[in-house]
Design an enzyme around this catalytic site. Structure first.
Site, PDB file in Angstrom:
ATOM      1  N   ASP A   8      45.547  13.971  -6.161  1.00 24.64           N
ATOM      2  CA  ASP A   8      45.324  13.164  -4.971  1.00 24.64           C
ATOM      3  C   ASP A   8      43.797  13.102  -4.818  1.00 24.64           C
ATOM      4  OD1 ASP A   8      45.722  11.980  -2.398  1.00 24.64           O
ATOM      5  OD2 ASP A   8      45.268  13.938  -1.515  1.00 24.64           O
ATOM      6  N   LEU A   9      43.308  12.172  -4.026  1.00 21.48           N
ATOM      7  CA  LEU A   9      41.846  12.028  -3.877  1.00 21.48           C
ATOM      8  C   LEU A   9      41.339  12.657  -2.570  1.00 21.48           C
ATOM      9  CD1 LEU A   9      39.144  10.698  -4.808  1.00 21.48           C
ATOM     10  CD2 LEU A   9      39.879   8.660  -3.569  1.00 21.48           C
ATOM     11  N   ASP A  10      41.757  12.053  -1.444  1.00 18.46           N
ATOM     12  CA  ASP A  10      41.252  12.497  -0.139  1.00 18.46           C
ATOM     13  C   ASP A  10      41.737  13.922   0.158  1.00 18.46           C
ATOM     14  OD1 ASP A  10      40.011   9.985   0.669  1.00 18.46           O
ATOM     15  OD2 ASP A  10      42.029   9.197   0.863  1.00 18.46           O
ATOM     16  N   THR A  16      37.090  13.036   2.306  1.00 16.24           N
ATOM     17  CA  THR A  16      36.966  11.765   3.017  1.00 16.24           C
ATOM     18  C   THR A  16      37.878  11.717   4.237  1.00 16.24           C
ATOM     19  OG1 THR A  16      38.374  10.974   1.273  1.00 16.24           O
ATOM     20  CG2 THR A  16      36.103  10.196   1.241  1.00 16.24           C
ATOM     21  N   TRP A  24      39.716   5.790  12.310  1.00 22.54           N
ATOM     22  CA  TRP A  24      40.972   5.582  13.066  1.00 22.54           C
ATOM     23  C   TRP A  24      40.772   5.895  14.544  1.00 22.54           C
ATOM     24  CZ3 TRP A  24      44.005   2.331  11.258  1.00 22.54           C
ATOM     25  CH2 TRP A  24      44.536   2.350   9.972  1.00 22.54           C
ATOM     26  N   LYS A  44      47.551  11.830   6.848  1.00 17.70           N
ATOM     27  CA  LYS A  44      47.075  12.191   5.506  1.00 17.70           C
ATOM     28  C   LYS A  44      48.075  11.751   4.440  1.00 17.70           C
ATOM     29  CE  LYS A  44      43.942  15.920   6.649  1.00 17.70           C
ATOM     30  NZ  LYS A  44      43.637  17.348   6.533  1.00 17.70           N
ATOM     31  N   SER A  47      49.578   5.326   3.630  1.00 12.92           N
ATOM     32  CA  SER A  47      48.795   4.108   3.370  1.00 12.92           C
ATOM     33  C   SER A  47      48.166   3.555   4.651  1.00 12.92           C
ATOM     34  CB  SER A  47      49.682   3.034   2.735  1.00 12.92           C
ATOM     35  OG  SER A  47      50.505   2.453   3.735  1.00 12.92           O
ATOM     36  N   ARG A  48      47.202   2.631   4.460  1.00 15.57           N
ATOM     37  CA  ARG A  48      46.452   2.098   5.605  1.00 15.57           C
ATOM     38  C   ARG A  48      47.398   1.454   6.639  1.00 15.57           C
ATOM     39  NH1 ARG A  48      42.157  -1.902   3.522  1.00 15.57           N
ATOM     40  NH2 ARG A  48      41.934  -0.166   2.055  1.00 15.57           N
ATOM     41  N   SER A  51      49.693   3.946   8.278  1.00 14.09           N
ATOM     42  CA  SER A  51      48.930   4.760   9.242  1.00 14.09           C
ATOM     43  C   SER A  51      48.788   4.007  10.555  1.00 14.09           C
ATOM     44  CB  SER A  51      47.529   5.085   8.695  1.00 14.09           C
ATOM     45  OG  SER A  51      47.605   5.867   7.530  1.00 14.09           O
ATOM     46  N   LYS A  77      39.276  -1.210  10.681  1.00 17.00           N
ATOM     47  CA  LYS A  77      39.207   0.229  10.371  1.00 17.00           C
ATOM     48  C   LYS A  77      38.578   0.429   8.995  1.00 17.00           C
ATOM     49  CE  LYS A  77      40.807   4.113   8.348  1.00 17.00           C
ATOM     50  NZ  LYS A  77      41.054   4.381   6.927  1.00 17.00           N
ATOM     51  N   ALA A 116      46.901   7.008  -2.358  1.00 17.47           N
ATOM     52  CA  ALA A 116      47.302   5.778  -1.659  1.00 17.47           C
ATOM     53  C   ALA A 116      46.096   4.917  -1.316  1.00 17.47           C
ATOM     54  CB  ALA A 116      48.040   6.137  -0.370  1.00 17.47           C
ATOM     55  N   SER A 117      44.881   5.437  -1.579  1.00 16.78           N
ATOM     56  CA  SER A 117      43.675   4.718  -1.151  1.00 16.78           C
ATOM     57  C   SER A 117      43.286   3.587  -2.083  1.00 16.78           C
ATOM     58  CB  SER A 117      42.500   5.688  -1.034  1.00 16.78           C
ATOM     59  OG  SER A 117      41.336   4.962  -0.697  1.00 16.78           O
ATOM     60  N   LYS A 118      43.126   2.408  -1.493  1.00 20.64           N
ATOM     61  CA  LYS A 118      42.634   1.259  -2.260  1.00 20.64           C
ATOM     62  C   LYS A 118      41.139   1.393  -2.531  1.00 20.64           C
ATOM     63  CE  LYS A 118      46.306  -1.762  -0.748  1.00 20.64           C
ATOM     64  NZ  LYS A 118      46.811  -2.677   0.264  1.00 20.64           N
ATOM     65  N   ASN A 119      40.504   2.344  -1.873  1.00 21.81           N
ATOM     66  CA  ASN A 119      39.070   2.578  -2.082  1.00 21.81           C
ATOM     67  C   ASN A 119      38.809   3.621  -3.170  1.00 21.81           C
ATOM     68  OD1 ASN A 119      37.830   0.908   0.098  1.00 21.81           O
ATOM     69  ND2 ASN A 119      39.131   2.190   1.389  1.00 21.81           N
ATOM     70  N   LYS A 146      53.919   7.777  -0.557  1.00 29.08           N
ATOM     71  CA  LYS A 146      54.308   9.185  -0.458  1.00 29.08           C
ATOM     72  C   LYS A 146      55.051   9.355   0.863  1.00 29.08           C
ATOM     73  CE  LYS A 146      49.988  10.359  -2.782  1.00 29.08           C
ATOM     74  NZ  LYS A 146      48.650  10.965  -2.700  1.00 29.08           N
ATOM     75  N   GLU A 170      47.640  18.352  -4.438  1.00 30.47           N
ATOM     76  CA  GLU A 170      47.798  17.627  -3.168  1.00 30.47           C
ATOM     77  C   GLU A 170      47.380  18.473  -1.981  1.00 30.47           C
ATOM     78  OE1 GLU A 170      48.476  15.204  -1.272  1.00 30.47           O
ATOM     79  OE2 GLU A 170      49.123  13.652  -2.658  1.00 30.47           O
ATOM     80  N   ASP A 171      46.830  17.807  -0.947  1.00 31.58           N
ATOM     81  CA  ASP A 171      46.506  18.528   0.302  1.00 31.58           C
ATOM     82  C   ASP A 171      47.430  18.123   1.442  1.00 31.58           C
ATOM     83  OD1 ASP A 171      45.378  15.913   0.516  1.00 31.58           O
ATOM     84  OD2 ASP A 171      44.224  16.625   2.239  1.00 31.58           O
TER      85      ASP A 171
END
Ligand code: G6P
Ligand code: MG
Length: 216
Positions: A8-10, A16, A24, A44, A47-48, A51, A77, A116-119, A146, A170-171
């Site tokens: 996972d990234l974030d 991030t 948010w 967490k 998806s955007r 959320s 956002k 899930a981040s498009k960034n 997820k 994963e966090d």
């Protein structure tokens, strides 16, 4: 014997989550919904758009906006979030991440991102580690977010391995649930809240022994 690592990234590669929270919270203030740190935990790994739906439901405003208006809110956002991301540098990698990726590359163990981040591609570029990943799942191709395991199955496919041959990091609880739903070995990266169902937990990647993980 494991053959690949899926991250996972974030909250795993970089923190991030604090920037998502700021963006948010500020959006919530504009529409009269209080987004506090405790509620933010529920966002967490989500998806955007999902959320935003959770935030609106939290404030009892789930029927107040059209789809077009919701898309505009999500874009607002994201604009603030991307502005906050501009200051990211390799110093923002979480402890042990660089060393872990270098060691995996030296051992020839491929790594992928399941976020899930498009960034994600932009963030990895800013952190200076994009080239260390053999694959990044494009979240726009997913049918379900997820805790559905789809993103982790896709990440394993990118590495040409089976889900059970991968170790997932994963966090978020939604992420751990997705990893376990496709029989992957789950490493939970703790940041306060407990993670249920992880096979191993740590606070940072420096605590892990890669050879032991590969033998799981
Ligand atoms: C990750 C984060 C979530 C975020 C999602 C989408 O899963 O944990 O908090 O909402 O990515 O990120 P994005 O950058 O596409 O808005
Ligand atoms: Mg995360």
């Amino acid at each position: 014997m494991k053959k690949g690592f899926i991250f996972d990234l974030d909250g795993v590669i970089t923190d991030t989550a604090k920037y998502h929270f700021i963006a948010w919270r500020n959006l919530g203030a504009k529409i009269g919904v209080d987004v506090d740190l405790k509620f933010n935990e529920q966002l967490k790994g989500i998806s955007r758009m999902d959320s935003l739906d959770r935030i609106l439901a939290h404030g009892g405003k789930e029927n107040d906006f059209t789809l077009e208006e919701k898309e505009a809110l999500a874009a607002q956002k994201n604009d603030e979030y991307v502005t906050l991301l501009q200051s990211l540098t390799p110093a923002d990698l979480l402890p042990g991440v660089k060393e872990f990726l270098d060691q995996a590359n030296t051992k020839g163990v491929p790594c992928a991102i399941a976020s899930a981040s498009k960034n994600a591609p932009f963030i990895l570029e800013k952190l200076g580690v994009k080239d260390q990943f053999a694959g990044i799942v494009d979240p726009a191709t997913l049918h379900k977010g997820k805790p559905d395991p789809e993103i982790f199955i896709k990440a394993a496919e990118l590495l040409n391995i089976k889900p059970e041959e991968a170790v997932g990091f994963e966090d978020a609880q939604a992420g751990i649930d997705g990893i376990k739903a496709c029989h992957m070995f789950a490493v939970g990266v703790l940041s306060g809240e407990p993670l249920h169902g992880a096979d191993v937990t740590c606070h940072e990647l420096t605590e892990l022994n890669m050879d032991e993980l590969l033998q799981k």
